[in-house]
Design a protein around this motif. Structure first.
Motif, PDB file in Angstrom:
ATOM      1  N   ILE A  31       0.784  -0.894  -0.256  1.00 23.66           N
ATOM      2  CA  ILE A  31      -0.102  -0.090  -0.127  1.00 23.66           C
ATOM      3  C   ILE A  31       1.119   1.705  -0.290  1.00 23.66           C
ATOM      4  CG2 ILE A  31      -1.821   1.392   1.693  1.00 23.66           C
ATOM      5  CD1 ILE A  31      -3.013  -1.798   2.063  1.00 23.66           C
ATOM      6  N   HIS A  32       1.771   1.268   0.622  1.00 26.14           N
ATOM      7  CA  HIS A  32       2.565   2.157   0.715  1.00 26.14           C
ATOM      8  C   HIS A  32       3.680   2.788  -0.444  1.00 26.14           C
ATOM      9  CE1 HIS A  32       6.452   4.601   1.475  1.00 26.14           C
ATOM     10  NE2 HIS A  32       5.716   5.195   3.016  1.00 26.14           N
ATOM     11  N   TYR A  33       3.895   1.404  -0.779  1.00 25.87           N
ATOM     12  CA  TYR A  33       4.465   1.341  -2.650  1.00 25.87           C
ATOM     13  C   TYR A  33       3.330   2.086  -3.523  1.00 25.87           C
ATOM     14  CZ  TYR A  33       5.346  -0.554  -7.028  1.00 25.87           C
ATOM     15  OH  TYR A  33       5.642  -0.289  -8.438  1.00 25.87           O
ATOM     16  N   LEU A  34       2.074   1.816  -3.536  1.00 24.53           N
ATOM     17  CA  LEU A  34       0.653   2.240  -4.171  1.00 24.53           C
ATOM     18  C   LEU A  34       0.650   3.622  -4.275  1.00 24.53           C
ATOM     19  CD1 LEU A  34      -2.151  -0.088  -4.475  1.00 24.53           C
ATOM     20  CD2 LEU A  34      -0.775   0.384  -6.049  1.00 24.53           C
ATOM     21  N   TYR A  35       1.297   4.260  -2.636  1.00 21.14           N
ATOM     22  CA  TYR A  35       1.062   5.701  -2.293  1.00 21.14           C
ATOM     23  C   TYR A  35       1.937   6.312  -3.523  1.00 21.14           C
ATOM     24  CZ  TYR A  35       0.853  10.359   0.111  1.00 21.14           C
ATOM     25  OH  TYR A  35       1.070  11.331   1.182  1.00 21.14           O
ATOM     26  N   SER A  36       2.887   5.840  -2.607  1.00 24.91           N
ATOM     27  CA  SER A  36       4.670   6.941  -2.639  1.00 24.91           C
ATOM     28  C   SER A  36       4.663   6.748  -4.441  1.00 24.91           C
ATOM     29  CB  SER A  36       6.141   6.111  -1.663  1.00 24.91           C
ATOM     30  OG  SER A  36       5.864   5.074  -2.384  1.00 24.91           O
ATOM     31  N   ASN A  37       5.044   5.799  -5.181  1.00 23.19           N
ATOM     32  CA  ASN A  37       5.284   5.696  -6.066  1.00 23.19           C
ATOM     33  C   ASN A  37       4.071   5.971  -7.354  1.00 23.19           C
ATOM     34  OD1 ASN A  37       7.644   4.985  -5.346  1.00 23.19           O
ATOM     35  ND2 ASN A  37       7.779   3.085  -6.231  1.00 23.19           N
ATOM     36  N   TYR A  39       0.904   7.419  -6.630  1.00 25.29           N
ATOM     37  CA  TYR A  39      -0.421   8.458  -6.059  1.00 25.29           C
ATOM     38  C   TYR A  39       0.340   9.621  -6.468  1.00 25.29           C
ATOM     39  CZ  TYR A  39      -2.712  12.350  -3.957  1.00 25.29           C
ATOM     40  OH  TYR A  39      -3.252  12.888  -3.540  1.00 25.29           O
ATOM     41  N   LEU A  40       1.727   9.786  -5.994  1.00 26.34           N
ATOM     42  CA  LEU A  40       2.803  10.733  -5.997  1.00 26.34           C
ATOM     43  C   LEU A  40       3.193  11.067  -7.695  1.00 26.34           C
ATOM     44  CD1 LEU A  40       4.703  10.334  -2.425  1.00 26.34           C
ATOM     45  CD2 LEU A  40       2.600  11.561  -3.428  1.00 26.34           C
ATOM     46  N   ALA A  41       3.537  10.211  -7.764  1.00 25.55           N
ATOM     47  CA  ALA A  41       3.797   9.843  -9.846  1.00 25.55           C
ATOM     48  C   ALA A  41       2.587  10.697 -10.166  1.00 25.55           C
ATOM     49  CB  ALA A  41       4.666   8.806  -9.978  1.00 25.55           C
ATOM     50  N   SER A  42       2.059  10.273  -9.964  1.00 24.74           N
ATOM     51  CA  SER A  42       0.494  10.441 -11.232  1.00 24.74           C
ATOM     52  C   SER A  42       0.301  11.921 -10.851  1.00 24.74           C
ATOM     53  CB  SER A  42      -0.691   9.921 -10.967  1.00 24.74           C
ATOM     54  OG  SER A  42      -1.258   9.755  -9.655  1.00 24.74           O
ATOM     55  N   SER A  46       1.042  14.897 -13.632  1.00 26.97           N
ATOM     56  CA  SER A  46       0.314  16.424 -13.595  1.00 26.97           C
ATOM     57  C   SER A  46       0.392  17.535 -13.902  1.00 26.97           C
ATOM     58  CB  SER A  46      -1.273  15.439 -12.954  1.00 26.97           C
ATOM     59  OG  SER A  46      -2.371  16.441 -13.524  1.00 26.97           O
ATOM     60  N   ILE A  47       1.204  17.829 -12.565  1.00 26.36           N
ATOM     61  CA  ILE A  47       1.645  18.973 -12.374  1.00 26.36           C
ATOM     62  C   ILE A  47       2.660  19.654 -13.722  1.00 26.36           C
ATOM     63  CG2 ILE A  47       3.722  20.608 -10.748  1.00 26.36           C
ATOM     64  CD1 ILE A  47       1.647  19.291  -8.318  1.00 26.36           C
ATOM     65  N   ILE A  48       3.618  18.367 -13.841  1.00 28.57           N
ATOM     66  CA  ILE A  48       4.157  19.415 -15.198  1.00 28.57           C
ATOM     67  C   ILE A  48       3.818  19.085 -16.041  1.00 28.57           C
ATOM     68  CG2 ILE A  48       6.238  18.436 -16.256  1.00 28.57           C
ATOM     69  CD1 ILE A  48       7.184  17.322 -13.835  1.00 28.57           C
ATOM     70  N   TYR A  49       2.598  18.268 -16.372  1.00 29.80           N
ATOM     71  CA  TYR A  49       2.079  18.468 -17.501  1.00 29.80           C
ATOM     72  C   TYR A  49       1.476  19.824 -17.759  1.00 29.80           C
ATOM     73  CZ  TYR A  49      -1.817  18.182 -21.526  1.00 29.80           C
ATOM     74  OH  TYR A  49      -2.582  18.123 -22.374  1.00 29.80           O
ATOM     75  N   GLN A  50      -0.017  20.674 -17.004  1.00 31.48           N
ATOM     76  CA  GLN A  50      -0.360  21.297 -16.600  1.00 31.48           C
ATOM     77  C   GLN A  50       0.606  22.818 -16.485  1.00 31.48           C
ATOM     78  OE1 GLN A  50      -3.677  21.818 -17.104  1.00 31.48           O
ATOM     79  NE2 GLN A  50      -4.205  19.621 -16.330  1.00 31.48           N
ATOM     80  N   GLY A  51       1.286  22.851 -15.685  1.00 31.84           N
ATOM     81  CA  GLY A  51       2.490  23.363 -16.177  1.00 31.84           C
ATOM     82  C   GLY A  51       3.164  23.812 -16.987  1.00 31.84           C
TER      83      GLY A  51
END
Length: 474
Positions: A31-37, A39-42, A46-51
């Motif tokens: 679950i921690h892997y799902l969160y860190s790798n 969720y955070l990666a997505s 997304s931020i880089i794309y929008q910026g």
């Protein structure tokens, strides 16, 4: 000192608990892997794309109030927080917070932005009491930078990310542990219930109770162990029975000659006889019974010697036909006394590898039984023939047949088919036991057949000598 070693059941319990603990630990890290790798990666992607997309819209324009207003409107409808400034120094006015207790833009970040590169900013913000992830993007003009866009978003806590999944996880986890409990309970009973019975049975066997056997319903390792234990119990029971029979037999065999010796010795001591001839007969009887005791002891000692694993024989080529003929000559007086007819079939050129003295002992013991148990004026057939890779020696006598239930016991110590132990036949019941051991040491086979129509047939196979065989210990 108390023994601290774990029992088998505790080891299995530790193994199961360790497996469950490992499963939980694995789930946590997953679950921690799902969160860190994921969720955070997505979020970062997304931020880089929008910026980059937002900054590229104003590549050749001016950062007017209208443009800034449109970006701020986008800030309202977007999940991200967007700040647009003309100068980098103004960014601290709109975002007066430190990330990981450091200023938002350090000199290294400023150099990257002036070179037209975006800068990622990720860390803990004390005022938000959570982690944020964001990026600062430069807005390029034709000749210089027009401004800067800062997009960031406060990250949801791991429990917030999986809030919708928690009920599913709870239900699934509960069902999982319930099923696991049923499996473990069944597994536990299938292993330790028969093992406890096996332990109880072992205690009973150690106390000499061999008649009970465990039931086994599976063919797994526990079932195989139970089957082996039952076989062991049966073997121990048979050994105990034979030990008692052996003790009874040895007592019986010793009691009779000792009784004769003691009785006639007392008669001689107290001169309870009517003539010198009677006294001489007493002495002859004492001598015969002493010889009987000596033979019994010698036979037992010889049989034990033959059955020792480290016993070996000296082999040499033997003209077996001559050895058999010499042995038959030793019985001719008894054969003539009982008026027996010999029917001989002997092949003269047969040669085996073996110990001549031991092979003659085989012939002697088998012929002794055949003559002893043959009725008067009957026939004895003696065959020595080629049987492929073996020499086949067989002796058939027409005496009283051996009961079928006794056939498999022929050759056991002290076992005799004449249960009454008629002293007319004599013997100790060890002769064929010695024969079987000698034949075994020569890599041969011993079998016996008996029926009312054909009589009793003793068959012995011994390997033939072949060219290339050398004198060696077998």
């Amino acid at each position: 000192m108390k023994n601290s070693r774990l029992t088998f059941s505790k080891k299995i319990l530790v193994l199961l608990l360790s497996s469950v603990g490992f499963t939980i630990l694995f789930s946590f890290f997953f679950i921690h892997y799902l969160y860190s790798n994921l969720y955070l990666a997505s979020i970062e992607e997304s931020i880089i794309y929008q910026g980059q997309r937002t900054a590229s819209h104003y590549h050749y324009g001016e950062l007017s109030d209208e443009i800034i207003e449109k970006i701020q409107w986008y800030n309202i409808v977007s999940e991200y927080e967007i700040i647009v400034v003309d100068k980098l120094d103004d960014l601290s006015s709109y975002f007066p917070y430190k990330i990981n207790y450091e200023t938002l833009v350090d000199p290294q970040d400023q150099a990257s932005l002036e070179n037209g590169k975006y800068v990622l900013k990720e860390g803990f913000v004390e005022e938000f009491d959570r982690e944020i992830i964001g990026a600062i993007f430069p807005i390029k003009g034709e000749d210089s930078l027009l401004g800067f866009i800062y997009i960031y978003v406060p990250l949801a806590a791991i429990q917030d990310v999986f809030r919708d999944s928690i009920p599913v996880l709870l239900v699934t986890g509960t069902l999982f542990f319930f099923i696991l409990f049923l499996i473990v309970n069944r597994f536990w009973n299938s292993i330790f219930k028969p093992l406890k019975k096996l332990q109880q049975q072992a205690v009973e066997v150690s106390e000499g109770q061999y008649s009970k056997y465990l039931e086994f319903t599976s063919d797994d390792e526990v079932g195989q162990l139970t089957r082996a234990f039952n076989k062991m119990s049966y073997s121990l029971g048979q050994q105990e029975k034979r030990k008692k029979e052996f003790t009874s037999n040895i007592v019986h065999e010793l009691r009779t000659p000792l009784t004769y010796i003691t009785g006639y010795t007392q008669a001689l001591k107290h001169k309870i006889y009517t003539s010198p001839e009677e006294a001489a007969n007493y002495l002859v009887t004492i001598e015969k019974e002493a010889e009987r005791l000596s033979k019994l002891i010698n036979d037992l000692n010889e049989l034990n010697h033959l059955q020792e694993d480290f016993y070996s024989i000296e082999s040499q080529p033997i003209a077996i036909a001559q050895l058999l003929t010499d042995t038959i000559d030793l019985f001719m007086i008894l054969i003539e006394q009982k008026k027996l007819t010999l029917n001989l079939t002997i092949r003269e050129d047969l040669i085996i590898m073996g110990d001549p003295q031991r092979i003659q002992q085989v012939f002697y013991n088998v012929l002794d039984n055949a003559v002893k148990y043959s009725t008067e004026k009957n026939k004895i057939k003696i065959n020595l023939v080629d049987d492929g890779n073996y020499v086949l020696f067989s002796v058939i006598n027409q005496g009283t047949p051996i009961p079928e239930e006794d056939i498999n016991r022929i050759g056991e110590r002290f076992f005799r088919t004449d249960k009454a132990r008629n002293r007319a036949t004599g013997g100790t019941g060890l002769g064929l036991s010695i024969v079987k051991e000698i034949v075994r040491l020569h890599n041969g086979t011993f079998t016996i057949e008996s029926n009312a129509s054909e009589g009793t047939n003793v068959l012995i196979q011994l390997p033939k000598w072949k060219e290339g065989d050398f004198n060696e210990k077998t």
